[in-house]
Write a protein that holds these residues in place. Structure first.
Motif, PDB file in Angstrom:
ATOM      1  N   GLU A 248       0.827  -1.208   0.000  1.00 40.63           N
ATOM      2  CA  GLU A 248       0.000   0.000   0.000  1.00 40.63           C
ATOM      3  C   GLU A 248       0.859   1.255   0.000  1.00 40.63           C
ATOM      4  O   GLU A 248       0.574   2.231  -0.722  1.00 40.63           O
ATOM      5  CB  GLU A 248      -0.930   0.019   1.216  1.00 40.63           C
ATOM      6  CG  GLU A 248      -1.924  -1.126   1.274  1.00 40.63           C
ATOM      7  CD  GLU A 248      -1.440  -2.286   2.119  1.00 40.63           C
ATOM      8  OE1 GLU A 248      -2.264  -2.884   2.826  1.00 40.63           O
ATOM      9  OE2 GLU A 248      -0.215  -2.592   2.076  1.00 40.63           O
ATOM     10  N   ALA A 258      -4.995   2.699  -2.789  1.00 44.20           N
ATOM     11  CA  ALA A 258      -5.003   1.338  -2.276  1.00 44.20           C
ATOM     12  C   ALA A 258      -6.250   1.096  -1.434  1.00 44.20           C
ATOM     13  O   ALA A 258      -6.625   1.942  -0.615  1.00 44.20           O
ATOM     14  CB  ALA A 258      -3.752   1.075  -1.440  1.00 44.20           C
ATOM     15  N   PRO A 260      -7.335  -1.877   1.050  1.00 46.17           N
ATOM     16  CA  PRO A 260      -7.079  -3.164   1.699  1.00 46.17           C
ATOM     17  C   PRO A 260      -8.340  -3.714   2.359  1.00 46.17           C
ATOM     18  O   PRO A 260      -9.251  -2.965   2.733  1.00 46.17           O
ATOM     19  CB  PRO A 260      -6.022  -2.815   2.752  1.00 46.17           C
ATOM     20  CG  PRO A 260      -6.334  -1.389   3.109  1.00 46.17           C
ATOM     21  CD  PRO A 260      -6.902  -0.737   1.873  1.00 46.17           C
ATOM     22  N   VAL A 291      -5.438  -6.671  -1.062  1.00 42.83           N
ATOM     23  CA  VAL A 291      -5.321  -5.265  -1.435  1.00 42.83           C
ATOM     24  C   VAL A 291      -5.586  -5.091  -2.928  1.00 42.83           C
ATOM     25  O   VAL A 291      -5.084  -5.867  -3.754  1.00 42.83           O
ATOM     26  CB  VAL A 291      -3.911  -4.722  -1.113  1.00 42.83           C
ATOM     27  CG1 VAL A 291      -3.838  -3.229  -1.413  1.00 42.83           C
ATOM     28  CG2 VAL A 291      -3.539  -5.001   0.341  1.00 42.83           C
ATOM     29  N   VAL A 293      -4.964  -2.099  -5.682  1.00 41.27           N
ATOM     30  CA  VAL A 293      -4.380  -0.791  -5.943  1.00 41.27           C
ATOM     31  C   VAL A 293      -4.745  -0.390  -7.358  1.00 41.27           C
ATOM     32  O   VAL A 293      -4.768  -1.220  -8.264  1.00 41.27           O
ATOM     33  CB  VAL A 293      -2.848  -0.784  -5.742  1.00 41.27           C
ATOM     34  CG1 VAL A 293      -2.498  -0.995  -4.286  1.00 41.27           C
ATOM     35  CG2 VAL A 293      -2.163  -1.830  -6.603  1.00 41.27           C
TER      36      VAL A 293
END
Length: 302
Positions: A248, A258, A260, A291, A293
């Motif tokens: 992250e 990001a 999570p 996660v 992104v």
């Protein structure tokens, strides 16, 4: 122990962990309320002739207490399936599966017409998968392209040679990959993904907390799983625990966003009750997170 440039097939080293994950997906598929269906997973386990993994599928009585039958892989698989499906719904027609292992998503997901799926992994792993799928007359639902390469090496050149378009948005995955890379290789992988990603791209990955005591966790896992088919896999010898960036933080520093989610949050999302685990495993699962992104710039939807 891992060495620089080491290789493996599907029943040794890192490859054996991919086989274990396939066994877990096969067991999830058998569940009446399965989160995912992967009818290819059992075919891979059978073809491997791995005695322990096949016993796990053939004899339900040996599954009690097995981490492979805990439902965790079902949650993980569903997370990554949804990542690709959401990207496709947003118009993304290019997918890259890093460390593809025995992932059969190119065959089992409903890809939109024109989607290209690139699979990167060790040559022997991809060769085994290709042969099993061919022997069972499997037909991919997308334009599937194999790239036999070591992810510690300069894999972008091979990806580009296979027809990857860096000007098009891409859905990437790094499922169950990061602990098997040295810290420098992990960070290099992030740099390459970032460099190859057009606006609208996104990456899904899973990671362990840097504060997790892996040695303590592995010691307990060795004892807990000593009678399971996974007992011959030495995670201490397979994982790298050297310094590395938190995913992250790395992507945030490069302008990506990001998102999570913990294992517990994922279970709530998919309306699943987490199995009761030994106390020593709780830290591992609470320290794990999934996660996504994303490049904050957007690309037009198809």
């Amino acid at each position: 122990m891992r060495t620089e440039g080491d290789t493996w097939d599907i029943v040794s080293s890192v490859g054996a962990t991919a086989l274990g994950v396939a066994a877990a997906r096969a067991m999830e598929t058998e569940e009446p309320d399965a989160l995912v269906r992967d009818d290819y997973a059992a075919l891979f386990v059978t073809a491997s002739r791995h005695e322990g993994m096949n016993r796990l599928l053939d004899d339900p009585s040996v599954r009690d207490g097995s981490m492979l039958s805990s439902g965790m892989i079902g949650l993980r698989t569903k997370f990554y399936d949804d990542h690709f499906l959401a990207a496709a719904a947003d118009g993304v027609r290019q997918a890259v599966i890093l460390a593809a292992g025995l992932d059969a998503r190119a065959y089992r997901l409903p890809w939109p017409a024109g989607t290209v799926v690139f699979e990167l992994d060790q040559p022997k792993v991809l060769e085994f998968k290709r042969q099993v799928l061919a022997d069972n007359d499997a037909v991919p639902a997308a334009d599937r392209r194999e790239i036999p390469v070591d992810l510690r090496d300069d894999w972008p050149a091979a990806l580009l040679d296979a027809g990857f378009d860096p000007s098009a948005p891409t859905a990437w995955t790094a499922e169950g990959l990061l602990p098997y890379l040295p810290g420098a290789a992990q960070n290099a992988l992030f740099e390459r993904v970032e460099r190859l990603s057009a606006p609208g791209s996104r990456l899904a990955l899973d990671a362990l907390s840097s504060s997790l005591d892996l040695d303590k966790m592995i010691d307990f896992e060795d004892e807990y799983m000593k009678n399971s088919p996974m007992s011959g896999i030495d995670l201490r010898g397979l994982f790298y625990t050297d310094d590395r960036a938190e995913p992250e933080a790395w992507f945030a520093a490069h302008g990506w966003t990001a998102t999570p989610v913990t294992v517990s949050e994922l279970a709530v999302r998919y309306d699943r009750e987490l199995p009761k685990l030994p106390e020593q495993f709780e830290a591992m699962f609470q320290g794990s997170r999934f996660v996504t992104v994303a490049n904050p710039r957007t690309a037009p939807s198809a």
